[in-house]
Design a protein around this motif. Structure first.
Motif, PDB file in Angstrom:
ATOM      1  N   GLU A  71       0.825  -1.194   0.000  1.00  0.00           N
ATOM      2  CA  GLU A  71       0.000   0.000   0.000  1.00  0.00           C
ATOM      3  C   GLU A  71       0.862   1.249   0.000  1.00  0.00           C
ATOM      4  N   VAL A  72       0.433   2.259  -0.772  1.00  0.00           N
ATOM      5  CA  VAL A  72       1.055   3.578  -0.735  1.00  0.00           C
ATOM      6  C   VAL A  72       0.073   4.502  -0.025  1.00  0.00           C
ATOM      7  N   PRO A  73       0.454   5.108   1.100  1.00  0.00           N
ATOM      8  CA  PRO A  73      -0.502   5.953   1.828  1.00  0.00           C
ATOM      9  C   PRO A  73      -0.933   7.149   0.992  1.00  0.00           C
ATOM     10  N   LEU A  74      -2.211   7.502   1.102  1.00  0.00           N
ATOM     11  CA  LEU A  74      -2.764   8.633   0.366  1.00  0.00           C
ATOM     12  C   LEU A  74      -3.153   9.749   1.330  1.00  0.00           C
ATOM     13  N   ASP A  75      -2.964  10.969   0.884  1.00  0.00           N
ATOM     14  CA  ASP A  75      -3.345  12.134   1.671  1.00  0.00           C
ATOM     15  C   ASP A  75      -4.730  12.590   1.244  1.00  0.00           C
ATOM     16  N   ARG A  76      -5.634  12.832   2.196  1.00  0.00           N
ATOM     17  CA  ARG A  76      -6.977  13.363   1.932  1.00  0.00           C
ATOM     18  C   ARG A  76      -7.769  12.466   0.976  1.00  0.00           C
ATOM     19  N   VAL A  77      -7.771  11.171   1.206  1.00  0.00           N
ATOM     20  CA  VAL A  77      -8.445  10.259   0.284  1.00  0.00           C
ATOM     21  C   VAL A  77      -9.945  10.495   0.236  1.00  0.00           C
ATOM     22  N   GLU A  78     -10.510  11.087   1.303  1.00  0.00           N
ATOM     23  CA  GLU A  78     -11.953  11.283   1.310  1.00  0.00           C
ATOM     24  C   GLU A  78     -12.385  12.364   0.323  1.00  0.00           C
ATOM     25  N   GLU A  79     -11.440  13.131  -0.232  1.00  0.00           N
ATOM     26  CA  GLU A  79     -11.802  14.247  -1.087  1.00  0.00           C
ATOM     27  C   GLU A  79     -11.635  13.963  -2.577  1.00  0.00           C
ATOM     28  N   TRP A  80     -11.094  12.830  -2.934  1.00  0.00           N
ATOM     29  CA  TRP A  80     -10.948  12.575  -4.365  1.00  0.00           C
ATOM     30  C   TRP A  80     -11.297  11.141  -4.715  1.00  0.00           C
ATOM     31  N   LEU A  81     -11.753  11.000  -5.924  1.00  0.00           N
ATOM     32  CA  LEU A  81     -12.294   9.725  -6.395  1.00  0.00           C
ATOM     33  C   LEU A  81     -11.676   9.420  -7.752  1.00  0.00           C
ATOM     34  N   THR A  82     -10.770   8.490  -7.805  1.00  0.00           N
ATOM     35  CA  THR A  82     -10.084   8.206  -9.054  1.00  0.00           C
ATOM     36  C   THR A  82     -10.981   7.431 -10.004  1.00  0.00           C
ATOM     37  N   SER A  83     -11.003   7.858 -11.251  1.00  0.00           N
ATOM     38  CA  SER A  83     -11.899   7.206 -12.207  1.00  0.00           C
ATOM     39  C   SER A  83     -11.343   7.221 -13.621  1.00  0.00           C
ATOM     40  N   GLY A  84     -10.042   7.338 -13.769  1.00  0.00           N
ATOM     41  CA  GLY A  84      -9.483   7.414 -15.110  1.00  0.00           C
ATOM     42  C   GLY A  84      -8.108   6.789 -15.188  1.00  0.00           C
ATOM     43  N   PRO A  85      -7.400   7.010 -16.303  1.00  0.00           N
ATOM     44  CA  PRO A  85      -6.074   6.402 -16.493  1.00  0.00           C
ATOM     45  C   PRO A  85      -5.054   6.908 -15.487  1.00  0.00           C
ATOM     46  N   LEU A  86      -4.003   6.138 -15.330  1.00  0.00           N
ATOM     47  CA  LEU A  86      -2.896   6.494 -14.454  1.00  0.00           C
ATOM     48  C   LEU A  86      -1.642   6.705 -15.294  1.00  0.00           C
ATOM     49  N   ALA A  87      -0.724   7.536 -14.777  1.00  0.00           N
ATOM     50  CA  ALA A  87       0.536   7.761 -15.473  1.00  0.00           C
ATOM     51  C   ALA A  87       1.587   8.148 -14.448  1.00  0.00           C
ATOM     52  N   TYR A 168     -29.085  11.245 -29.204  1.00  0.00           N
ATOM     53  CA  TYR A 168     -28.323  11.777 -30.332  1.00  0.00           C
ATOM     54  C   TYR A 168     -28.132  13.283 -30.225  1.00  0.00           C
ATOM     55  N   GLY A 169     -28.335  13.850 -29.045  1.00  0.00           N
ATOM     56  CA  GLY A 169     -28.149  15.279 -28.864  1.00  0.00           C
ATOM     57  C   GLY A 169     -26.711  15.624 -28.514  1.00  0.00           C
ATOM     58  N   THR A 170     -26.450  16.905 -28.317  1.00  0.00           N
ATOM     59  CA  THR A 170     -25.105  17.388 -28.025  1.00  0.00           C
ATOM     60  C   THR A 170     -24.581  16.793 -26.728  1.00  0.00           C
ATOM     61  N   ASP A 171     -23.376  16.241 -26.789  1.00  0.00           N
ATOM     62  CA  ASP A 171     -22.736  15.688 -25.603  1.00  0.00           C
ATOM     63  C   ASP A 171     -21.308  16.200 -25.553  1.00  0.00           C
ATOM     64  N   GLN A 172     -20.650  15.973 -24.436  1.00  0.00           N
ATOM     65  CA  GLN A 172     -19.255  16.366 -24.278  1.00  0.00           C
ATOM     66  C   GLN A 172     -18.417  15.122 -24.017  1.00  0.00           C
ATOM     67  N   LEU A 173     -17.274  15.043 -24.668  1.00  0.00           N
ATOM     68  CA  LEU A 173     -16.398  13.884 -24.564  1.00  0.00           C
ATOM     69  C   LEU A 173     -15.045  14.331 -24.046  1.00  0.00           C
ATOM     70  N   MET A 174     -14.438  13.510 -23.200  1.00  0.00           N
ATOM     71  CA  MET A 174     -13.119  13.813 -22.670  1.00  0.00           C
ATOM     72  C   MET A 174     -12.330  12.521 -22.531  1.00  0.00           C
ATOM     73  N   ALA A 175     -11.029  12.584 -22.839  1.00  0.00           N
ATOM     74  CA  ALA A 175     -10.168  11.413 -22.704  1.00  0.00           C
ATOM     75  C   ALA A 175      -8.824  11.857 -22.151  1.00  0.00           C
ATOM     76  N   PHE A 176      -8.186  10.963 -21.362  1.00  0.00           N
ATOM     77  CA  PHE A 176      -6.880  11.229 -20.773  1.00  0.00           C
ATOM     78  C   PHE A 176      -5.889  10.195 -21.296  1.00  0.00           C
ATOM     79  N   SER A 177      -4.714  10.651 -21.700  1.00  0.00           N
ATOM     80  CA  SER A 177      -3.664   9.721 -22.121  1.00  0.00           C
ATOM     81  C   SER A 177      -2.747   9.426 -20.945  1.00  0.00           C
ATOM     82  N   THR A 178      -1.965   8.372 -21.053  1.00  0.00           N
ATOM     83  CA  THR A 178      -1.061   8.006 -19.967  1.00  0.00           C
ATOM     84  C   THR A 178       0.147   8.927 -19.886  1.00  0.00           C
TER      85      THR A 178
END
Length: 332
Positions: A71-87, A168-178
């Motif tokens: 385990e790597v200790p995390l600071d303030r884990v209650e405030e962030w929610l990871t949901s995407g790629p890691l790098a 089929y209406g207007t949407d927003q798309l976002m992607a993260f690279s490593t």
């Protein structure tokens, strides 16, 4: 791949189950929530981030990978929610995308692997248009009191998000690279803006292209789906007159393990196939390709000409599938 109850399951190249890493629970090396991000990074470690919980790493080069878990200790884990790629950035910081619950902001954060402290954040959502600018609609069932409360809590975006865009209406798309790049698009036009990890503009990918027209069958099915949504969802605001004549030119957006950007587009033969244009790091068009319907690469991985995706059949049963892509065209 991750499983809600079993942690991270590892499979061999032939599809056979090998072993699992961690499990759901509250003890050491256990997850209170399912793993949200899994990646093997250039340092050679297998990294696992559990939603609002833990940052774990293991050595995938040894026989007993599970025994190497730490385990790597995390600071303030209650405030962030990871949901995407890691790098990993040049300074050796772990870079993750997340969602800050208190402010309802999406951002990329850099985490020190020495002490788990978040050292910097950028907020790519600040680049996006508002739901009002995209033409999303609020439900007429919302009372003045509910609207006033949402205004007070700066939560109007949440109310728009209850129903989201019309079909089929207007949407927003976002992607993260490593490597930290961010790709951003609004689906009314074939345009994708690329930013570096500090949200500085890098390049723009544009085409003069419209989406295909809806077929009569698609219009009937869409109308039936909207009628069901109005019956089941208290705040669903859309009606048949909101169905457009054409689909958007863009359907999906993601980076693969080689850093290439995949721009999924709607196809005229969509009932049978799905397809994407693939671009290199400099924004040059590499090739276009298609694959069988029902396969989603949002939770999978693509490297070279092979991808792992999640296929959902007509009964809602999911399985991991391997797809070999064939280029339809090359060049610009």
């Amino acid at each position: 791949m991750s499983d809600l109850h079993a942690g991270v399951r590892v499979y061999g190249s032939s599809g056979g189950f090998l072993f699992q890493i961690g499990r759901i629970g509250g003890g050491p090396f256990e997850y209170r929530r399912e793993p949200g991000s899994i990646a093997i990074l250039p340092d050679g470690h297998l990294w696992i981030v559990s939603f609002r919980d833990k940052l774990l790493r293991a050595d995938p080069t040894i026989d007993d990978v599970a025994a190497s878990l730490e385990e790597v200790p995390l600071d303030r884990v209650e405030e962030w929610l990871t949901s995407g790629p890691l790098a990993l950035d040049a300074a050796g910081m772990l870079v993750a995308s997340g969602f800050e619950l208190a402010e309802r902001h999406r951002y990329r954060t850099r985490v020190s692997l020495r002490d788990g402290r978040s050292v910097s954040k950028t907020n790519p959502w600040a680049l996006e248009p508002t739901p009002e600018e995209m033409g999303w609609r609020l439900s007429p069932k919302l009372s003045r009191a509910e609207l006033a409360e949402a205004e007070e809590w700066n939560a109007m975006g949440y109310l728009y998000g209850l129903s989201g865009p019309p079909p089929y209406g207007t949407d927003q798309l976002m992607a993260f690279s490593t490597d930290g790049r961010v790709a951003l698009a609004v689906t009314t036009t074939y345009r994708v803006d690329i930013y570096d990890s500090l949200l500085r503009p890098v390049t723009v990918i544009e085409r003069d292209e419209q989406g295909p027209r809806l077929t009569n069958a698609e219009r009937r099915n869409t109308s039936a789906h909207m009628a069901q949504s109005r019956r089941e969802e208290e705040y669903y605001p859309y009606v048949d007159s909101d169905i457009p004549d054409r689909k958007p030119p863009l359907r999906g957006l993601w980076f693969d393990r080689d850093g290439r950007l995949w721009i999924e587009r709607y196809l005229a033969n969509e009932p049978e196939q799905r397809g994407a244009n693939v671009y290199g790091v400099d924004g040059d068009h590499l090739f276009s390709t298609e694959w069988p319907r029902g396969v989603d690469f949002g939770l999978g991985a693509i490297r070279g000409d092979t991808g792992l995706g999640i296929q959902t059949d007509a009964l809602g049963i999911q399985r991991v599938v391997r797809v070999r892509f064939g280029a339809e065209e090359t060049g610009p």
